[in-house]
Structures are given as structure tokens and as C-alpha cells.
Scaffold this active site. Structure first.
Site, PDB file in Angstrom:
ATOM      1  N   MET A 253       0.289   7.298  -2.112  1.00  0.00           N
ATOM      2  CA  MET A 253       0.593   6.922  -3.492  1.00  0.00           C
ATOM      3  C   MET A 253       0.082   7.970  -4.484  1.00  0.00           C
ATOM      4  O   MET A 253       0.732   8.251  -5.485  1.00  0.00           O
ATOM      5  CB  MET A 253      -0.024   5.559  -3.780  1.00  0.00           C
TER       6      MET A 253
ATOM      7  N   PHE B  24      -5.398   2.992   3.148  1.00  0.00           N
ATOM      8  CA  PHE B  24      -4.685   4.253   3.404  1.00  0.00           C
ATOM      9  C   PHE B  24      -3.509   4.452   2.462  1.00  0.00           C
ATOM     10  O   PHE B  24      -3.007   5.559   2.335  1.00  0.00           O
ATOM     11  CB  PHE B  24      -4.232   4.311   4.873  1.00  0.00           C
ATOM     12  N   LYS B  25      -3.053   3.419   1.786  1.00  0.00           N
ATOM     13  CA  LYS B  25      -1.902   3.575   0.894  1.00  0.00           C
ATOM     14  C   LYS B  25      -2.186   4.559  -0.242  1.00  0.00           C
ATOM     15  O   LYS B  25      -1.270   5.161  -0.780  1.00  0.00           O
ATOM     16  CB  LYS B  25      -1.450   2.219   0.366  1.00  0.00           C
ATOM     17  N   ASP B  26      -3.468   4.747  -0.569  1.00  0.00           N
ATOM     18  CA  ASP B  26      -3.815   5.749  -1.579  1.00  0.00           C
ATOM     19  C   ASP B  26      -3.361   7.155  -1.178  1.00  0.00           C
ATOM     20  O   ASP B  26      -3.011   7.962  -2.032  1.00  0.00           O
ATOM     21  CB  ASP B  26      -5.342   5.800  -1.774  1.00  0.00           C
TER      22      ASP B  26
END
Ligand SMILES: *Cc1c(COP(=O)(O)O)cnc(C)c1O
Length: 464
Positions: free
Chosen positions: A116, A111-113
Site C-alpha cells: 500500500m 504486510f499490507k503496508d
């Protein structure tokens, strides 16, 4: 919109200044001076709308003075075009009243995409308009480094250097960082642990001369823009389940408290969030705090959900600021106590405010495996250990009748093949683009755990 520090002693900044600063100069975290409210009519317009449309409406109030609606629209469209799934964050049904929100369709399968991809574009845009450049330096234990590299690769105004502990990240995680060809991407395989990498990065930021020469910038989860970007999927998921007329609860696999704090922000913006479940593994500092009011750090235990193996949850400071009635002095006192004695104790009224919105559950290794297997048996899909902890915690939530709960699926199972083998006795279903990536050439620089060597390398390679 101005941004203020949770510790009350740093200058107020514009959105772009807070974006580029990361941490506040008093050691606090930046938050908006007030929460923008979205009307019920706006929330109704989200029903059936695509992800990018909702993102533009949710995000623009946070940056209206700095970034035009047209510019934001372009950046959002580009950011989410990098996702494999048309819906960006699809919602799938589990048992009655329980849904899984898939946040792992971005380039690095976690989920960091989601945050980011937009953060990198906002930063590059702000720097370019100012005729400035920056050098991103970060340490990673796995997920953040790959997501940051994917997001910043090829951007003109930024060089990125990621330090990872040599031999201590998974093959998939390492290759996500080392198989890119872009000239502005630099991966340093440090002969040391993740803590060594983090200490090197911290030392570089504390070296005022180096920091200024290189225009260092950070992208860790204390950056406000990351939290902000994560609020969007709370809106898209709730809209699919009947918000604003239907309240919705969420269960969030939690480490640094960034993702779940985004759910709190969505509630402050007008989304009817009935309950937020903090889902933790055995590193359960947050679950203990919810229960006792005492925030006390312990030893970190390595688990199959490494992105949640954390004993200090940086973004919890933002919630403290809220439940103290935005009292920067009080938050500073708590943080000083934590620094000095490894603990602080919240006041009764603060604890009540927190419990009005949040619950918590701790899911151990055995329970994580059981949830992974049970979801496969009943719903025919593999899930990763982080997501399984969210699902397990959701089932322990105490909710009003007829309130659905959404568990956030934060990583794709292909990212954690060892845990998948253990649970299912078979390899993870691996997307084609990951299989291709695994066979590409790797580029990285092995380096000793020495500050001077790392700084020399960065000075040499950065383009500024
Ligand atoms: C980072 C991460 C988390 C924890 O999110 P926080 O915002 O730090 O609470 C959970 N799951 C995965 C897969 C992650 O990469």
C-alpha cells in the site's frame, strides 16, 4: 509493458492505466503481457543489498515506459522509510532450515503496508502528472482500511473514504483508521456488517454517474500494483538464503491469494522458488481445490485469523489464467460457472501444472494455538495467528533435501490481542508507537446502511 485482462475482452492498458483502473472492464484482472526476467547476475547483486535497492530493480521492468527509474527510486525510498526496521522485512531463524520473514514493521503492523505504501505514491504521482484527482472508496473488515489510510493520508491528488462495520473491528484496527488528522481521510462507521459495507462500495462503483463524477478508484487486492509490490520480499528473503544458487520454498498465510501469487510471479521472473505452500485456516477453499481440482465456495467461518476468513479468493483467477496457458475464454467460462453455480472444476493438466509449484495445508484453531505456544517456548517470541498458520503449514511441506522454507509473518501480534491472550495468557508486546496511537482522539462519521446517505456524504466531503 502492456497489461492484459485474465478474461481476454478488455482493452490492453499501460501500467499507469491498469494502476488507476483496478478491475478490467470485462470483470477480469490485469496481468503483464509477459513476465520480465532478471538475470542470475542481477539476482547475485541482491545479496547484501538493502530492501529499497532490490525493490527498484524488481519493480522497474513492470513500469519502464510510464515511470522513470529516478522517479521510482524516490517513491520507493519514501515508501520504505515509513518502516520501523532498517531491513524493512527482516528474516529470523526458527528451527533448522525454517525461517520467518517479518512483514509487519510498517505503519499498521501488517504486510499490507508493504504494497500500500508504494501503491499510494505511484497513484498520487500518476494523477498529479495527468492533472487529475481521484476518490478512493473502500470497505474493510480490518487490516486493509488502516493500511490504505496510512498510505494515502495527506496526498494531494486523492481523497480516501473507508467504510467499516461499526463495532465489528478490533480497537487497534479501528484506531488505526480513526486517529489521523489529515483532511483527505474520511472514516465511515456503518451501522451494518462487513458485507453491508462491501455492498455499498460495490453499488457506488456500479453507479456510472457517481463513479465518473467522483473519479472513483479502488485499492483492493485485485489491483495489479499490490501484487507486484509484494514480489520484492521473495527476492530479498531468497538472496539472504543463497539464491540464485540455492532454491528456496515459501509458506504463505493465504486469503485472497494476492501474497502467494506474488511468489509465483517472482519464480516467473527467474527466482529459484522450489515450492509455494498455501497456508489456510478452516476456510480452506484453496486447500480443497489443490486436492480435488474442484473450486467450490462454502460458508465463511469466523476464526482468530480474520484476514483469511474468505471463501472466494479473487487473485486465484490470475493463477487460473497461467495454468490454462493464458486462455482468457477458458478463465471467463470458469468464472461464469462460479457465478452461476458456486463451483467449477479444473482440467487435469491445469491441476498438474498447479501442483508442480503449489502445495496446501489447512491449520485449524487448535493447531494455530499450539503453533503460537510452541514458537514462544522454543524461540522466545510471540507470533500472531495468521503467521502461526504459515509456520504450521511450512512444517507439512514436502521439500527436496536441503531446501530451506520461509514462512511469511503477515501481522504483528499486537494487532490481535485477544488471540494473544488466549495463547499466552499475557498481553502482546506492543510497540511504543501503537501505545501512543491508542490514546489519540478518534474521528469518524457514524452512518446508516443507506447508499444515498453515503453518496451524499462523499459528494460533500471530497475535494474534487
Ligand atoms: C490480508 C492478509 C492475509 C491474506 O493475504 P492475501 O494476499 O489476501 O492472500 C494474511 N494475513 C494477514 C495478516 C492479512 O492482513
Amino acid at each position: 509493458m502492456k497489461y492484459i485482462s485474465t478474461r481476454g475482452q478488455a482493452p490492453h492498458l499501460s501500467f499507469e492505466e491498469a494502476l488507476l483502473a483496478g478491475l478490467a472492464s470485462d470483470g477480469g484482472l490485469y496481468v503483464p503481457e509477459s513476465w520480465p526476467r532478471l538475470s542470475d547476475a542481477t539476482l547475485r547483486s541482491f545479496v547484501g543489498a538493502d530492501y529499497a535497492t532490490v525493490a527498484k530493480a524488481v519493480l522497474h521492468p513492470f513500469m519502464a515506459e510510464d515511470v522513470s527509474a529516478e522517479r521510482l527510486s524516490q517513491l520507493v525510498d519514501e515508501a520504505y522509510a515509513s518502516f520501523e526496521h532498517d531491513e524493512v522485512a527482516p528474516l529470523v531463524a526458527l528451527e533448522d532450515g525454517h525461517y520467518l520473514l517479518e512483514l509487519f514493521h510498517g505503519p499498521t503492523l501488517a504486510f499490507k503496508d508493504v504494497a500500500m505504501q508504494i501503491l499510494a505514491r505511484l497513484m498520487d504521482d500518476a494523477l498529479t502528472r495527468r492533472g487529475a484527482r481521484a476518490t478512493i472508496v473502500g470497505a474493510t473488515s480490518g487490516d486493509t482500511g488502516g493500511a490504505a489510510i496510512e498510505a494515502f493520508k495527506g496526498r494531494d491528488a486523492v481523497d480516501i473514504f473507508i467504510l467499516y462495520p461499526d463495532g465489528r473491528v478490533s480497537d487497534v484496527q479501528r484506531k488505526q483508521m480513526t486517529t489521523l488528522e489529515d483532511a483527505n481521510v474520511h472514516t465511515l462507521a456503518v451501522d451494518g456488517t462487513f458485507d453491508d459495507c462491501q455492498a455499498l462500495v460495490k453499488a457506488m462503483f456500479n453507479d456510472a454517474g457517481f463513479r465518473k463524477d467522483m473519479s472513483l478508484a479502488g485499492v483492493n487486492s485485485i489491483n495489479w500494483a499490490r501484487v507486484m509490490a509484494q514480489t520484492v520480499y521473495y527476492f530479498t528473503a531468497a538472496a539472504k538464503l543463497g539464491a540464485p544458487d540455492q532454491p528456496v520454498a515459501f509458506s504463505v498465510p493465504t486469503g485472497n491469494f494476492g501474497d502467494i501469487f506474488a511468489g509465483y510471479v517472482a519464480a516467473q521472473m527467474g527466482l529459484p522458488v522450489a515450492h509455494l505452500m498455501v497456508a489456510t485456516n478452516v476456510n480452506d477453499i484453496l486447500a480443497r481445490t489443490m486436492e480435488t481440482g474442484v473450486y467450490q465456495t462454502g460458508d465463511v467461518v469466523a476464526t482468530s485469523s480474520p484476514s483469511m476468513d474468505i471463501q472466494v479468493s479473487s487473485n486465484f483467477e490470475r493463477l487460473l489464467f497461467e495454468v490454462t496457458g493464458r486462455d482468457g475464454d477458458r478463465v471467463r467460462g470458469y468464472m461464469d460457472a462460479l457465478q452461476q453455480s458456486g463451483r467449477f472444476e479444473m482440467a487435469e493438466d491445469e491441476l498438474s501444472l498447479m501442483r508442480a509449484m503449489f502445495g496446501a495445508a489447512r491449520i485449524d484453531q487448535q493447531q494455530t494455538l499450539e503453533v503460537m505456544r510452541e514458537v514462544k517456548t522454543n524461540f522466545g517470541m510471540q507470533i500472531d495467528p495468521h503467521s502461526a498458520i504459515g509456520v504450521g503449514a511450512a512444517r507439512q511441506a514436502v521439500l527436496p533435501d536441503h531446501v530451506p522454507i520461509v514462512s511469511l509473518a503477515t501481522a504483528h501480534p499486537a494487532k490481535f490481542p485477544k488471540a494473544v491472550y488466549e495463547a499466552y495468557d499475557q498481553a502482546p508486546d506492543t510497540p511504543e508507537r501503537v501505545t501512543q496511537m491508542l490514546s489519540r482522539d478518534e474521528h469518524f462519521t457514524p452512518i446508516g446502511n443507506h447508499l444515498a446517505d453515503v453518496q451524499a456524504l462523499i459528494r460533500d466531503k471530497a475535494r474534487r
